[in-house]
Write an enzyme that holds these catalytic residues in place. Structure first.
Site, PDB file in Angstrom:
ATOM      1  N   GLY A 247      10.282 -24.937 -12.152  1.00  0.00           N
ATOM      2  CA  GLY A 247       9.681 -25.999 -12.954  1.00  0.00           C
ATOM      3  C   GLY A 247      10.610 -26.439 -14.062  1.00  0.00           C
ATOM      4  O   GLY A 247      11.720 -25.903 -14.222  1.00  0.00           O
ATOM      5  N   ALA A 248      10.137 -27.434 -14.786  1.00  0.00           N
ATOM      6  CA  ALA A 248      10.934 -27.920 -15.904  1.00  0.00           C
ATOM      7  C   ALA A 248      10.080 -27.927 -17.153  1.00  0.00           C
ATOM      8  O   ALA A 248       8.947 -28.405 -17.137  1.00  0.00           O
ATOM      9  CB  ALA A 248      11.430 -29.333 -15.603  1.00  0.00           C
ATOM     10  N   GLY A 249      10.605 -27.369 -18.217  1.00  0.00           N
ATOM     11  CA  GLY A 249       9.907 -27.406 -19.492  1.00  0.00           C
ATOM     12  C   GLY A 249      10.646 -28.346 -20.421  1.00  0.00           C
ATOM     13  O   GLY A 249      11.701 -28.891 -20.050  1.00  0.00           O
TER      14      GLY A 249
ATOM     15  N   PHE B 252      12.265 -27.634 -23.024  1.00  0.00           N
ATOM     16  CA  PHE B 252      13.507 -27.077 -23.560  1.00  0.00           C
ATOM     17  C   PHE B 252      14.517 -26.698 -22.488  1.00  0.00           C
ATOM     18  O   PHE B 252      15.619 -26.286 -22.795  1.00  0.00           O
ATOM     19  CB  PHE B 252      13.197 -25.833 -24.400  1.00  0.00           C
ATOM     20  CG  PHE B 252      12.396 -26.145 -25.631  1.00  0.00           C
ATOM     21  CD1 PHE B 252      13.025 -26.654 -26.759  1.00  0.00           C
ATOM     22  CD2 PHE B 252      11.020 -25.946 -25.666  1.00  0.00           C
ATOM     23  CE1 PHE B 252      12.298 -26.933 -27.913  1.00  0.00           C
ATOM     24  CE2 PHE B 252      10.301 -26.232 -26.810  1.00  0.00           C
ATOM     25  CZ  PHE B 252      10.933 -26.736 -27.935  1.00  0.00           C
TER      26      PHE B 252
ATOM     27  N   SER C 292       0.522 -23.904 -11.912  1.00  0.00           N
ATOM     28  CA  SER C 292      -0.507 -24.415 -12.823  1.00  0.00           C
ATOM     29  C   SER C 292      -1.779 -24.820 -12.067  1.00  0.00           C
ATOM     30  O   SER C 292      -1.738 -25.262 -10.913  1.00  0.00           O
ATOM     31  CB  SER C 292       0.036 -25.572 -13.660  1.00  0.00           C
ATOM     32  OG  SER C 292       0.475 -26.584 -12.811  1.00  0.00           O
TER      33      SER C 292
ATOM     34  N   ARG D 239      -3.812 -28.226 -16.607  1.00  0.00           N
ATOM     35  CA  ARG D 239      -2.345 -28.183 -16.449  1.00  0.00           C
ATOM     36  C   ARG D 239      -1.717 -27.065 -17.275  1.00  0.00           C
ATOM     37  O   ARG D 239      -0.574 -26.681 -17.038  1.00  0.00           O
ATOM     38  CB  ARG D 239      -1.721 -29.536 -16.817  1.00  0.00           C
ATOM     39  CG  ARG D 239      -1.904 -29.925 -18.268  1.00  0.00           C
ATOM     40  CD  ARG D 239      -1.366 -31.300 -18.625  1.00  0.00           C
ATOM     41  NE  ARG D 239      -1.856 -31.657 -19.963  1.00  0.00           N
ATOM     42  CZ  ARG D 239      -3.056 -32.150 -20.233  1.00  0.00           C
ATOM     43  NH1 ARG D 239      -3.897 -32.396 -19.244  1.00  0.00           N
ATOM     44  NH2 ARG D 239      -3.434 -32.401 -21.474  1.00  0.00           N
ATOM     45  N   ASN D 240      -2.441 -26.552 -18.263  1.00  0.00           N
ATOM     46  CA  ASN D 240      -1.918 -25.476 -19.101  1.00  0.00           C
ATOM     47  C   ASN D 240      -2.529 -24.113 -18.780  1.00  0.00           C
ATOM     48  O   ASN D 240      -2.456 -23.182 -19.584  1.00  0.00           O
ATOM     49  CB  ASN D 240      -2.117 -25.813 -20.579  1.00  0.00           C
ATOM     50  CG  ASN D 240      -1.197 -26.945 -21.001  1.00  0.00           C
ATOM     51  OD1 ASN D 240      -0.104 -27.089 -20.454  1.00  0.00           O
ATOM     52  ND2 ASN D 240      -1.635 -27.760 -21.940  1.00  0.00           N
TER      53      ASN D 240
ATOM     54  N   LYS E 230      12.037 -18.744 -18.845  1.00  0.00           N
ATOM     55  CA  LYS E 230      12.269 -20.064 -19.443  1.00  0.00           C
ATOM     56  C   LYS E 230      13.539 -19.977 -20.237  1.00  0.00           C
ATOM     57  O   LYS E 230      13.694 -19.067 -21.051  1.00  0.00           O
ATOM     58  CB  LYS E 230      11.139 -20.406 -20.426  1.00  0.00           C
ATOM     59  CG  LYS E 230       9.941 -21.020 -19.780  1.00  0.00           C
ATOM     60  CD  LYS E 230       9.022 -21.552 -20.861  1.00  0.00           C
ATOM     61  CE  LYS E 230       7.621 -21.657 -20.320  1.00  0.00           C
ATOM     62  NZ  LYS E 230       6.700 -22.216 -21.298  1.00  0.00           N
TER      63      LYS E 230
ATOM     64  N   MET F  61       3.372 -16.103 -12.329  1.00  0.00           N
ATOM     65  CA  MET F  61       2.076 -16.549 -11.811  1.00  0.00           C
ATOM     66  C   MET F  61       2.343 -17.325 -10.518  1.00  0.00           C
ATOM     67  O   MET F  61       2.769 -18.483 -10.535  1.00  0.00           O
ATOM     68  CB  MET F  61       1.378 -17.423 -12.859  1.00  0.00           C
ATOM     69  CG  MET F  61       1.136 -16.706 -14.188  1.00  0.00           C
ATOM     70  SD  MET F  61      -0.060 -15.363 -14.078  1.00  0.00           S
ATOM     71  CE  MET F  61      -1.580 -16.287 -14.036  1.00  0.00           C
ATOM     72  N   GLU F  62       2.107 -16.628  -9.397  1.00  0.00           N
ATOM     73  CA  GLU F  62       2.529 -17.121  -8.084  1.00  0.00           C
ATOM     74  C   GLU F  62       2.007 -18.512  -7.748  1.00  0.00           C
ATOM     75  O   GLU F  62       2.671 -19.291  -7.064  1.00  0.00           O
ATOM     76  CB  GLU F  62       2.074 -16.151  -6.975  1.00  0.00           C
ATOM     77  CG  GLU F  62       2.729 -14.782  -7.016  1.00  0.00           C
ATOM     78  CD  GLU F  62       2.050 -13.832  -8.005  1.00  0.00           C
ATOM     79  OE1 GLU F  62       1.188 -14.278  -8.780  1.00  0.00           O
ATOM     80  OE2 GLU F  62       2.412 -12.639  -7.999  1.00  0.00           O
TER      81      GLU F  62
END
Ligand code: AMP
Length: 412
Positions: free
Chosen positions: A65-67, A69, A143, A187-188, A90, A139-140
């Site tokens: 994924g992309a965060g 930061f 979201s 989503r969170n 992350k 967390m396999e």
């Protein structure tokens, strides 16, 4: 338990007052969350709450994924004398400013204060070498919103209630620690391979800044409108009670398998509709008790909303007594011929299609003529129009839901 170098602070003095007024005694061992910004030296907060991990214990495997930061990767962590575990990693991308580093690591110093099965667990941080990293449990299933969309219609209602129960339990823990999340949304929430849901996303400035749903309000704050309680939108009154409002929206997202709350209505339309008493109708096949619990979470007056502890108890009772979930909120509409709403354009024709002409004159004299005018009607308004039978109210509200999903658009 006082550390040196910081001031112990509550997020909201009103919440603190409330606890005293209600004579609530904190359980031994329960702690209050400490805001990292109350530390003079934010690095000290990281040292206090997050374990430093040696980079050589981590094996990065793939990007997941992309965060805001930088990338989020999955991989493995092998600490001395512990078994190897899967982790999410992350990392802070190169070229960051000191403030970005601080904000990035603030998530770790918040997460590191929590210890609960429904809160994402911090394994530790890497700050001594670059890139700076935050390591959490893996967390396999990713979201919750994406997960539900991918598995549309595939879970039993008990499984869905189990997910909601987990989220409510995590939120109860956070509210007991006087932590207000402010951005609770599907989503969170992250989901593991056992379908356990865990609350995540504990940034500071980033909480709302990196949420694509967050929009600027007229007062300059950035808020995910569809998930946020009216008092938090209007005057930034964020409390555990506003988190409860968001929780109701998450329940709705869960039962509707990741549908967008209020569909394609604009943020301004949502704010206006809520103010006029409109609430999201029950999703398809939603048990009546669950929609009622959502409506309770969406009480205008925040003191009338249930507390997270009560929500957990209610959901536990439902899980113990599954027959309580049998009565559906919108069962009547599915017995009717499909979507009579398509063919109608006035309130009169609509009431005829619903076989409810007896209410026609009441609607007309109250000024409800065009179909657009009924789109945000509330239960109390229906009662004023003489629709007092619960069955009739439900039938009307379900029909209004169909009007919305058919894309009838109203400009308010
Ligand atoms: P975030 O920056 O926390 O919003 O993370 C971005 C994305 O990375 C999320 O939407 C997830 O899909 C994924 N992700 C973040 N943390 C985890 C985790 N602990 N386990 C699995 N996936 C994660």
């Amino acid at each position: 338990m006082e550390h040196c170098g910081y001031i112990k602070a509550k997020q909201d003095p009103d919440e603190e007052k409330m606890q005293f007024q209600h004579g609530r005694v904190k359980l031994p061992g329960s702690r209050t969350y400490i805001h990292p910004h109350t530390y003079e030296d934010p690095n000290q907060a990281v040292r206090d709450f997050a374990k430093e991990i040696d980079a050589s214990s981590i094996r990065i495997e793939r990007v997941i994924g992309a965060g805001e930061f930088g990338e989020v990767c999955s991989g493995r962590l092998k600490l001395p004398s512990k078994r190897e575990i899967y982790v999410a990693i992350k990392s802070l991308k190169a070229g960051y400013s000191e403030k970005q580093r601080r904000d990035f690591l603030s998530e770790a110093s918040i997460m590191g204060q929590f210890d609960h099965p429904n809160i994402i667990r911090l394994e530790g941080v890497v700050t001594r070498c670059k890139p700076v990293m935050i390591i959490t449990e893996y967390m396999e299933n990713g979201s919750l919103d994406t997960f539900l969309k991918k598995h549309d219609g595939q879970f039993t209602i008990i499984q869905l209630v189990g997910m909601m129960r987990g989220i409510a339990s995590g939120m109860k823990y956070l509210s007991d620690m006087s932590y207000v999340h402010r951005d609770l949304a599907a989503r969170n929430i992250l989901v593991n391979s056992n379908l356990v849901c865990k609350v995540s996303d504990f940034g500071l400035s980033r909480v709302l800044e990196d949420d694509p749903e967050a929009a600027y309000t007229t007062r300059g704050g950035k808020i995910p409108i569809r998930w946020t309680a009216p008092e938090a939108i209007a005057y930034r009154k964020f409390t555990s009670a506003s988190d409860v409002w968001s929780y109701g929206i998450v329940m709705w997202e869960v039962v509707s398998y990741g549908e967008r709350p209020y569909w394609e209505m604009s943020n301004q339309d949502v704010i206006k509709a809520i103010d006029e008493g409109y609430r999201l109708p029950a999703p398809m096949d939603c048990p009546l008790v669950l929609h009622q619990l959502m409506l309770d979470c969406w009480e205008k007056c925040r003191n009338d909303r249930p507390k997270f502890g009560q929500i957990v108890n209610t959901l536990d009772k439902l899980i113990r007594n599954p027959s309580s979930l049998k009565e559906l909120a919108n069962s009547s509409v599915w017995e009717d011929p499909p979507s009579p709403e398509f063919a109608v354009s006035t309130v009169e024709e609509w009431l005829e299609a619903l076989k409810m002409v007896q209410y026609r004159d009441n609607f007309t004299s109250a000024g409800y003529v065009t179909l657009d005018s009924v789109l945000y009607i509330s239960i109390s308004e229906l009662q004023k129009l003489g629709v007092t039978l619960v069955g009739h109210q439900r039938k009307i509200l379900s029909s209004i839901q169909s009007l919305h999903t058919q894309g009838t658009h109203v400009h308010v």
